[in-house]
Design a protein around this motif. Structure first.
Motif: not given
Length: 279
Positions: A146-157, A70-75
């Protein structure tokens, strides 16, 4: 301490990146879309951010149906441009800020956000197109990212409220980092668009501009928009706008707009862009 000085909202339409890479930005179709970013490139040259926390969504380049954070941070120290089927975009490697990223990750998890920590990841147009729009064509990007990826592609966002709250938690994390850093938070994706089905090509300028209005000032009504409204009013891909709420939440109680741009169409998509500062 580090401080968040500004927020940027920007569509990350892949065709914008292709127009840049192929030298088509001055063509009649594309010129009006790109004209709205001339001001921002000048402003960024003066603002000189040290770090951009760039909120975006991956498009099956780093994640697929096997892993859906759901939330991923690139370190990581760096992130390579992804090959999305036509080879990687001819843009610089994205240089991270591991110290700040790990600090944010720890702070967010203590703050009860379950973050996925990513130590190796290629980044696709969702991240590189906004960098190109704001900084132009470069040999190297002028700041750490700093990339912060969010799932807005697959339910549930995640809900808009959860995204706004994540932005607030990011602000607390940045404020507790001891190094002097000029930090910007960018929210990308959107605006209204649908890429498939009977409503393919849907664009809703009235709703889009009301959403832009809601990011300015001290009103937090946008955090309560339900998923079904995004779907109904802005198409299946309009849900990407919840990522803009992370940016807005990070700016505190009130904002002032420094620049605003809206244009349709660009590859059957609405182009939205906003530069905000906290007040």
């Amino acid at each position: 301490m580090a401080r968040i000085t500004a927020g940027v909202a920007c569509s990350h339409i892949p065709a914008l990146g292709a127009a840049i890479d192929l030298g088509k930005t001055d063509e009649a179709y594309w010129a009006p879309a790109f004209a709205g970013f001339d001001w921002t490139r000048r402003w960024e040259a003066e603002a000189k951010p040290d770090v951009v926390i760039l909120v975006y969504n991956d498009h099956a380049s780093a994640f697929d149906m096997r892993i859906i954070p759901t939330f991923a941070i690139g370190c990581a120290d760096e992130f390579q441009p992804a090959d999305e089927g036509w080879g990687p975009r001819p843009v610089p490697t994205v240089i991270g800020h591991p110290d700040l990223a790990w600090h944010i990750a720890q702070s967010l998890i203590v703050d009860e956000f379950d973050m996925t920590i990513i130590n190796e990841m290629d980044v696709d147009h969702g991240l590189t197109v906004p960098l190109s729009m704001m900084f132009g064509q470069r040999e190297a990007w002028p700041c750490r990212v700093i990339p912060l990826a969010v799932n807005v592609v697959t339910y549930p966002p995640p809900s808009g409220n959860r995204c706004w709250a994540l932005g607030e938690a990011i602000a607390r994390a940045v404020a507790s980092f001891p190094e002097e850093l000029n930090v910007q938070v960018w929210g990308t994706g959107g605006m209204s668009h649908q890429l498939q089905g009977p409503r393919a090509g849907l664009i809703n300028p009235v709703w889009d501009n009301d959403f832009l209005d809601g990011l300015i000032g001290d009103d937090d009504r946008l955090r309560r928009i339900p998923h079904i409204e995004y779907l109904r009013e802005t198409g299946s891909e309009g849900i990407e706008m919840v990522m803009w709420l992370i940016m807005r939440g990070a700016l505190g109680k009130a904002t002032r707009a420094l620049h605003r741009h809206y244009h349709v169409p660009a590859s059957n998509t609405a182009v939205g862009h906003l530069v905000l500062e906290p007040v």
